[in-house]
Every structure is written in C-alpha cells, then in structure tokens.
Design a protein around this motif. Structure first.
Motif, PDB file in Angstrom:
ATOM      1  N   MET A 160       0.836  -1.210   0.000  1.00  0.00           N
ATOM      2  CA  MET A 160       0.000   0.000   0.000  1.00  0.00           C
ATOM      3  C   MET A 160       0.867   1.256   0.000  1.00  0.00           C
ATOM      4  SD  MET A 160      -3.041  -0.931  -0.331  1.00  0.00           S
ATOM      5  CE  MET A 160      -3.903   0.563   0.015  1.00  0.00           C
ATOM      6  N   THR A 161       1.963   1.274   0.749  1.00  0.00           N
ATOM      7  CA  THR A 161       2.836   2.445   0.709  1.00  0.00           C
ATOM      8  C   THR A 161       3.501   2.579  -0.653  1.00  0.00           C
ATOM      9  OG1 THR A 161       4.639   1.173   1.696  1.00  0.00           O
ATOM     10  CG2 THR A 161       3.278   2.489   3.192  1.00  0.00           C
ATOM     11  N   GLY A 162       3.846   1.448  -1.260  1.00  0.00           N
ATOM     12  CA  GLY A 162       4.408   1.493  -2.606  1.00  0.00           C
ATOM     13  C   GLY A 162       3.418   2.032  -3.618  1.00  0.00           C
ATOM     14  N   ILE A 163       2.161   1.614  -3.510  1.00  0.00           N
ATOM     15  CA  ILE A 163       1.127   2.104  -4.422  1.00  0.00           C
ATOM     16  C   ILE A 163       0.901   3.597  -4.212  1.00  0.00           C
ATOM     17  CG2 ILE A 163      -1.361   1.978  -4.903  1.00  0.00           C
ATOM     18  CD1 ILE A 163      -1.140  -1.060  -4.479  1.00  0.00           C
ATOM     19  N   VAL A 172       1.256   6.297  -7.164  1.00  0.00           N
ATOM     20  CA  VAL A 172       0.175   7.198  -7.574  1.00  0.00           C
ATOM     21  C   VAL A 172       0.621   8.652  -7.491  1.00  0.00           C
ATOM     22  CG1 VAL A 172      -2.132   8.041  -6.941  1.00  0.00           C
ATOM     23  CG2 VAL A 172      -1.661   5.578  -7.043  1.00  0.00           C
ATOM     24  N   PHE A 173       1.228   9.036  -6.347  1.00  0.00           N
ATOM     25  CA  PHE A 173       1.672  10.429  -6.210  1.00  0.00           C
ATOM     26  C   PHE A 173       2.679  10.803  -7.295  1.00  0.00           C
ATOM     27  CE2 PHE A 173       0.605  10.103  -1.520  1.00  0.00           C
ATOM     28  CZ  PHE A 173      -0.541  10.847  -1.647  1.00  0.00           C
ATOM     29  N   ILE A 225       0.968  10.994 -10.786  1.00  0.00           N
ATOM     30  CA  ILE A 225       0.107  12.178 -10.935  1.00  0.00           C
ATOM     31  C   ILE A 225       0.940  13.438 -11.136  1.00  0.00           C
ATOM     32  CG2 ILE A 225      -1.480  13.701  -9.669  1.00  0.00           C
ATOM     33  CD1 ILE A 225      -2.756  11.175  -8.507  1.00  0.00           C
ATOM     34  N   PHE A 226       2.019  13.578 -10.381  1.00  0.00           N
ATOM     35  CA  PHE A 226       2.810  14.806 -10.465  1.00  0.00           C
ATOM     36  C   PHE A 226       3.759  14.843 -11.659  1.00  0.00           C
ATOM     37  CE2 PHE A 226       1.779  15.002  -5.859  1.00  0.00           C
ATOM     38  CZ  PHE A 226       1.047  16.183  -5.915  1.00  0.00           C
ATOM     39  N   THR A 227       4.087  13.688 -12.246  1.00  0.00           N
ATOM     40  CA  THR A 227       5.017  13.703 -13.375  1.00  0.00           C
ATOM     41  C   THR A 227       4.317  13.597 -14.729  1.00  0.00           C
ATOM     42  OG1 THR A 227       5.374  11.318 -13.232  1.00  0.00           O
ATOM     43  CG2 THR A 227       6.906  12.740 -12.034  1.00  0.00           C
ATOM     44  N   PHE A 280       7.492   3.424  -6.607  1.00  0.00           N
ATOM     45  CA  PHE A 280       6.881   2.270  -5.938  1.00  0.00           C
ATOM     46  C   PHE A 280       7.944   1.466  -5.214  1.00  0.00           C
ATOM     47  CE2 PHE A 280       5.842  -2.213  -5.849  1.00  0.00           C
ATOM     48  CZ  PHE A 280       4.597  -2.209  -5.239  1.00  0.00           C
ATOM     49  N   ALA A 281       9.042   1.171  -5.888  1.00  0.00           N
ATOM     50  CA  ALA A 281      10.110   0.377  -5.275  1.00  0.00           C
ATOM     51  C   ALA A 281      10.741   1.114  -4.092  1.00  0.00           C
ATOM     52  CB  ALA A 281      11.167   0.044  -6.323  1.00  0.00           C
ATOM     53  N   ILE A 282      10.972   2.402  -4.247  1.00  0.00           N
ATOM     54  CA  ILE A 282      11.609   3.171  -3.172  1.00  0.00           C
ATOM     55  C   ILE A 282      10.691   3.268  -1.959  1.00  0.00           C
ATOM     56  CG2 ILE A 282      12.399   5.484  -2.541  1.00  0.00           C
ATOM     57  CD1 ILE A 282      13.527   5.684  -5.422  1.00  0.00           C
ATOM     58  N   TRP A 283       9.407   3.573  -2.174  1.00  0.00           N
ATOM     59  CA  TRP A 283       8.470   3.680  -1.050  1.00  0.00           C
ATOM     60  C   TRP A 283       8.287   2.323  -0.370  1.00  0.00           C
ATOM     61  CZ3 TRP A 283       4.439   7.608   0.132  1.00  0.00           C
ATOM     62  CH2 TRP A 283       4.778   8.869  -0.348  1.00  0.00           C
TER      63      TRP A 283
END
Length: 136
Positions: free
Chosen positions: A10-13, A17-18, A21-23, A40-43
């Motif tokens: 869920m944190t990766g998703i 998403v963020f 959306i911003f890029t 996703f991988a970093i989060w």
C-alpha cells in the motif's frame, strides 16, 4: 506476514500514484510510468526499513540464554522502559505555601535587602574615566 506485506504494498502504491500524478503533466507517458515504478520500489523499501527499525527500537529484548536469571534480565532491559511519573511532593509544597502565608498574616514580612555594591575606586578617578569616554 500478509498484513505486513499488504502495508508495504500500500505504501508502494501510494508512492506510485503520487509520482505518476505529479510527473504526467510534464513528461511523456512512458517516462512518468518509469518514474512511478521507481517510486513504488523506493516507497516499498522505505516502508520496510522504517517498520524494521521501529520494531528493533520498540520490541522488548528477549533473554537469549533462556535462563530465568532476573539480574541478567534486568540488565538487558535497562533503558527500555521510560517512567514518566514524578515523585509526590505535594505535601512539601503545601507546607511551604502555608508557612509563607502564615508569616505574611502575622506581620512578619521583611523586605528584601540585597547587599549594596561598593566601589573600591576613588570617585575622582571614576569621574575622570567617564569624562574620557564621553569625549570620544
């Protein structure tokens, strides 16, 4: 284990998403997707690391020897528990307040008389120094 994995996903998703959306407004679709997958991988890894660090800090340390030695166990647990209770000093404070208020009612009030500062210098020498400083 699935609950923890679900939290990480869920944190990766959320990072995906963020970032997407911003890029998407400033980049091509594929560039935004690539950056969102990296996010996703970093989060995911950050959530994993954060949960691991918090578990290492918060989890009580178990006795690794398995012995019931209470002294060794208390040595291992030292510093893991924080006692936020303060000692009960209400009686001392109340006695202090009552003794002060009682002395004021009896007319035993004595004003504060601080010691006077006395200069050991000659007054003429001090006046000469002040005149010298005011000339400049």
């Amino acid at each position: 284990m699935m609950g923890k994995l679900g939290f990480y996903i869920m944190t990766g998703i959320a990072g995906f998403v963020f970032t997407f959306i911003f890029t998407i407004r400033n980049n091509l679709w594929m560039t935004s997707m690539y950056r969102a997958l990296l996010a996703f991988a970093i989060w995911f890894l950050l959530a994993f690391a954060l949960k691991w660090i918090l578990a290492a800090i918060i989890a009580p340390r178990a006795d690794k020897n398995g012995s019931g030695n209470s002294k060794a166990q208390s040595e291992q647990e030292r510093g893991t528990v924080l006692d936020l209770s303060t000692p009960d000093e209400d009686r001392e404070l109340m006695d202090l307040i009552h003794s002060e208020s009682g002395s004021k009612e009896n007319g035993d009030f004595v004003p504060l008389n601080p010691p006077k500062l006395v200069s050991t210098k000659d007054p003429e020498e001090l006046a000469k120094a002040v005149r010298h400083l005011t000339d400049k």
